[in-house]
Design a protein around this motif. Structure first.
Motif, PDB file in Angstrom:
ATOM      1  N   THR A 176       0.828  -1.203   0.000  1.00  0.00           N
ATOM      2  CA  THR A 176       0.000   0.000   0.000  1.00  0.00           C
ATOM      3  C   THR A 176       0.867   1.260   0.000  1.00  0.00           C
ATOM      4  O   THR A 176       1.992   1.259   0.493  1.00  0.00           O
ATOM      5  N   ARG A 177       0.311   2.324  -0.554  1.00  0.00           N
ATOM      6  CA  ARG A 177       0.988   3.619  -0.563  1.00  0.00           C
ATOM      7  C   ARG A 177       0.379   4.578   0.463  1.00  0.00           C
ATOM      8  O   ARG A 177       0.769   5.733   0.522  1.00  0.00           O
ATOM      9  N   GLU A 178      -0.556   4.085   1.220  1.00  0.00           N
ATOM     10  CA  GLU A 178      -1.284   4.924   2.165  1.00  0.00           C
ATOM     11  C   GLU A 178      -0.745   4.757   3.585  1.00  0.00           C
ATOM     12  O   GLU A 178      -0.331   3.673   3.986  1.00  0.00           O
ATOM     13  N   ASP A 179      -0.763   5.869   4.331  1.00  0.00           N
ATOM     14  CA  ASP A 179      -0.448   5.881   5.756  1.00  0.00           C
ATOM     15  C   ASP A 179       0.897   5.210   6.054  1.00  0.00           C
ATOM     16  O   ASP A 179       1.010   4.377   6.968  1.00  0.00           O
ATOM     17  N   LEU A 180       1.916   5.586   5.296  1.00  0.00           N
ATOM     18  CA  LEU A 180       3.271   5.072   5.560  1.00  0.00           C
ATOM     19  C   LEU A 180       3.836   5.796   6.780  1.00  0.00           C
ATOM     20  O   LEU A 180       3.862   7.023   6.815  1.00  0.00           O
ATOM     21  N   ALA A 181       4.300   5.028   7.772  1.00  0.00           N
ATOM     22  CA  ALA A 181       4.679   5.632   9.047  1.00  0.00           C
ATOM     23  C   ALA A 181       6.025   5.182   9.569  1.00  0.00           C
ATOM     24  O   ALA A 181       6.535   5.775  10.534  1.00  0.00           O
ATOM     25  N   TYR A 182       6.611   4.144   8.964  1.00  0.00           N
ATOM     26  CA  TYR A 182       7.870   3.605   9.464  1.00  0.00           C
ATOM     27  C   TYR A 182       8.809   3.284   8.300  1.00  0.00           C
ATOM     28  O   TYR A 182       8.400   3.240   7.138  1.00  0.00           O
ATOM     29  N   VAL A 183      10.073   3.026   8.668  1.00  0.00           N
ATOM     30  CA  VAL A 183      11.061   2.509   7.721  1.00  0.00           C
ATOM     31  C   VAL A 183      11.752   1.321   8.381  1.00  0.00           C
ATOM     32  O   VAL A 183      12.143   1.385   9.549  1.00  0.00           O
ATOM     33  N   SER A 184      11.887   0.233   7.624  1.00  0.00           N
ATOM     34  CA  SER A 184      12.577  -0.940   8.140  1.00  0.00           C
ATOM     35  C   SER A 184      14.084  -0.701   8.141  1.00  0.00           C
ATOM     36  O   SER A 184      14.658  -0.360   7.107  1.00  0.00           O
ATOM     37  N   PRO A 185      14.767  -0.873   9.278  1.00  0.00           N
ATOM     38  CA  PRO A 185      16.223  -0.694   9.302  1.00  0.00           C
ATOM     39  C   PRO A 185      16.965  -1.764   8.508  1.00  0.00           C
ATOM     40  O   PRO A 185      18.117  -1.562   8.130  1.00  0.00           O
ATOM     41  N   LYS A 186      16.320  -2.883   8.238  1.00  0.00           N
ATOM     42  CA  LYS A 186      16.964  -3.960   7.484  1.00  0.00           C
ATOM     43  C   LYS A 186      16.846  -3.750   5.979  1.00  0.00           C
ATOM     44  O   LYS A 186      17.817  -3.843   5.245  1.00  0.00           O
ATOM     45  N   SER A 187      15.623  -3.458   5.506  1.00  0.00           N
ATOM     46  CA  SER A 187      15.393  -3.346   4.064  1.00  0.00           C
ATOM     47  C   SER A 187      15.456  -1.916   3.552  1.00  0.00           C
ATOM     48  O   SER A 187      15.508  -1.701   2.339  1.00  0.00           O
ATOM     49  N   ALA A 188      15.438  -0.928   4.443  1.00  0.00           N
ATOM     50  CA  ALA A 188      15.396   0.497   4.083  1.00  0.00           C
ATOM     51  C   ALA A 188      14.148   0.825   3.269  1.00  0.00           C
ATOM     52  O   ALA A 188      14.155   1.746   2.463  1.00  0.00           O
ATOM     53  N   ARG A 189      13.065   0.087   3.514  1.00  0.00           N
ATOM     54  CA  ARG A 189      11.798   0.330   2.827  1.00  0.00           C
ATOM     55  C   ARG A 189      10.745   0.825   3.814  1.00  0.00           C
ATOM     56  O   ARG A 189      10.798   0.522   5.012  1.00  0.00           O
ATOM     57  N   ALA A 190       9.789   1.575   3.285  1.00  0.00           N
ATOM     58  CA  ALA A 190       8.709   2.102   4.115  1.00  0.00           C
ATOM     59  C   ALA A 190       7.788   0.971   4.570  1.00  0.00           C
ATOM     60  O   ALA A 190       7.687  -0.077   3.923  1.00  0.00           O
ATOM     61  N   VAL A 191       7.109   1.207   5.701  1.00  0.00           N
ATOM     62  CA  VAL A 191       6.134   0.262   6.252  1.00  0.00           C
ATOM     63  C   VAL A 191       4.915   1.066   6.686  1.00  0.00           C
ATOM     64  O   VAL A 191       5.054   2.139   7.285  1.00  0.00           O
ATOM     65  N   SER A 192       3.730   0.563   6.380  1.00  0.00           N
ATOM     66  CA  SER A 192       2.507   1.278   6.762  1.00  0.00           C
ATOM     67  C   SER A 192       2.297   1.211   8.267  1.00  0.00           C
ATOM     68  O   SER A 192       2.845   0.350   8.960  1.00  0.00           O
ATOM     69  N   ARG A 193       1.464   2.116   8.755  1.00  0.00           N
ATOM     70  CA  ARG A 193       1.218   2.177  10.198  1.00  0.00           C
ATOM     71  C   ARG A 193       0.600   0.870  10.698  1.00  0.00           C
ATOM     72  O   ARG A 193       1.010   0.332  11.739  1.00  0.00           O
ATOM     73  N   GLU A 194      -0.369   0.348   9.949  1.00  0.00           N
ATOM     74  CA  GLU A 194      -1.047  -0.870  10.390  1.00  0.00           C
ATOM     75  C   GLU A 194      -0.100  -2.069  10.396  1.00  0.00           C
ATOM     76  O   GLU A 194      -0.055  -2.844  11.356  1.00  0.00           O
ATOM     77  N   ALA A 195       0.683  -2.218   9.319  1.00  0.00           N
ATOM     78  CA  ALA A 195       1.596  -3.360   9.237  1.00  0.00           C
ATOM     79  C   ALA A 195       2.740  -3.248  10.231  1.00  0.00           C
ATOM     80  O   ALA A 195       3.254  -4.260  10.721  1.00  0.00           O
ATOM     81  N   GLY A 196       3.163  -2.014  10.537  1.00  0.00           N
ATOM     82  CA  GLY A 196       4.320  -1.842  11.405  1.00  0.00           C
ATOM     83  C   GLY A 196       4.008  -1.736  12.878  1.00  0.00           C
ATOM     84  O   GLY A 196       4.917  -1.848  13.706  1.00  0.00           O
ATOM     85  N   LEU A 197       2.726  -1.558  13.219  1.00  0.00           N
ATOM     86  CA  LEU A 197       2.367  -1.331  14.618  1.00  0.00           C
ATOM     87  C   LEU A 197       2.873  -2.432  15.561  1.00  0.00           C
ATOM     88  O   LEU A 197       3.411  -2.126  16.635  1.00  0.00           O
ATOM     89  N   PRO A 198       2.756  -3.709  15.205  1.00  0.00           N
ATOM     90  CA  PRO A 198       3.263  -4.744  16.125  1.00  0.00           C
ATOM     91  C   PRO A 198       4.775  -4.706  16.317  1.00  0.00           C
ATOM     92  O   PRO A 198       5.280  -5.296  17.278  1.00  0.00           O
ATOM     93  N   TYR A 199       5.475  -4.046  15.402  1.00  0.00           N
ATOM     94  CA  TYR A 199       6.948  -4.012  15.467  1.00  0.00           C
ATOM     95  C   TYR A 199       7.480  -2.575  15.596  1.00  0.00           C
ATOM     96  O   TYR A 199       8.631  -2.312  15.288  1.00  0.00           O
ATOM     97  N   HIS A 200       6.636  -1.665  16.061  1.00  0.00           N
ATOM     98  CA  HIS A 200       6.987  -0.247  16.016  1.00  0.00           C
ATOM     99  C   HIS A 200       8.260   0.074  16.787  1.00  0.00           C
ATOM    100  O   HIS A 200       8.982   1.011  16.445  1.00  0.00           O
ATOM    101  N   ASP A 201       8.563  -0.732  17.828  1.00  0.00           N
ATOM    102  CA  ASP A 201       9.764  -0.452  18.609  1.00  0.00           C
ATOM    103  C   ASP A 201      11.041  -0.889  17.903  1.00  0.00           C
ATOM    104  O   ASP A 201      12.144  -0.523  18.321  1.00  0.00           O
TER     105      ASP A 201
END
Length: 251
Positions: free
Chosen positions: A156-181
């Motif tokens: 998805t291109r919507e509600d991007l809120a994080y970046v993965s330190p491993k892949s350097a790719r964006a992550v949406s808020r919903e997908a990243g919430l369990p791993y936000h820390d």
């Protein structure tokens, strides 16, 4: 061997009694060094200040020699930059970043980006965001480009809120919430179509932007066994002071 082109002064260092070795970022030949005869003279010294743009003619007997520069002023912006701590620390940080690039390899996009940043370094409402965007472009040229176009997990291109330190790719808020820390916050002003700056940006947005770029830059620096010599922290300190003075409601 001879060429002529535009260059932005990065640093100078004393050579002998009156000469200097000049380091510049050029439009067509990248980061380049050369000797300036009489570079410490009253005539040359104001021109050879970091941040100034000059017309250069480089001459050498062989292409791999240091060579000599003849210089003419084009845009003497250093005087304005010296009037603020953001300008002074910003020029030093940009020079450090450009020095991560190999010598004599053209980066016309980065040359133009440096010019834009330098023209706005004394503007608190744009300086921080511009430096962060420049660092993202530099990371791309160093082969560490961040993909902020879509979510690495869902597409998805919507509600991007994080970046993965491993892949350097964006992550949406919903997908990243369990791993936000374990993820890096992604400030919205870095996304396509989001160009707010200045009073529209919270100081938290600026610090998150610098935290994002510094994570990947620091990893690159560790691989090269070097550091930024404090230029980033000095610039952040100067920016924070200006923000507190100009936009106190953004803290």
């Amino acid at each position: 061997m001879e060429w002529t082109g535009r260059g932005i002064v990065l640093t100078t260092r004393k050579h002998g009694e009156n000469d200097v070795i000049l380091e510049v970022l050029t439009l067509e030949r990248g980061r380049h060094l050369g000797l300036v005869r009489g570079g410490r003279s009253k005539r040359h010294r104001p021109v050879l200040q970091p941040g100034n743009e000059v017309e250069l003619t480089w001459k050498a007997r062989l292409s791999d020699h240091l060579g000599q520069f003849q210089i003419d002023p084009l845009n003497l912006r250093a005087g304005d930059l010296m009037t603020s701590s953001v300008g002074l620390t910003g020029v030093q940080h940009l020079a450090f970043l450009v020095r991560l690039l190999p010598e004599r390899h053209p980066y016309p996009g980065l040359f133009n980006a440096v010019s834009v940043v330098l023209n706005h370094l004394n503007e608190a409402e744009t300086a921080g965001a511009l430096v962060i965007r420049f660092e993202l472009e530099l990371l791309r040229e160093l082969g560490i480009g961040l993909d902020l176009s879509s979510c690495a997990a869902t597409g998805t291109r919507e509600d991007l809120a994080y970046v993965s330190p491993k892949s350097a790719r964006a992550v949406s808020r919903e997908a990243g919430l369990p791993y936000h820390d374990k993820l890096l916050p992604l400030p919205s002003f870095l996304l396509d179509g989001q160009r707010q700056a200045g009073s529209e940006l919270m100081w938290k947005d600026i610090t998150q932007g610098f935290d994002l770029t510094s994570f990947f830059l620091n990893r690159h620096l560790q691989e090269r066994e070097t550091t930024d010599s404090g230029t980033r922290s000095q610039l952040l300190g100067a920016l924070e002071k200006r923000y507190r003075e100009d936009f106190p409601w953004n803290f």
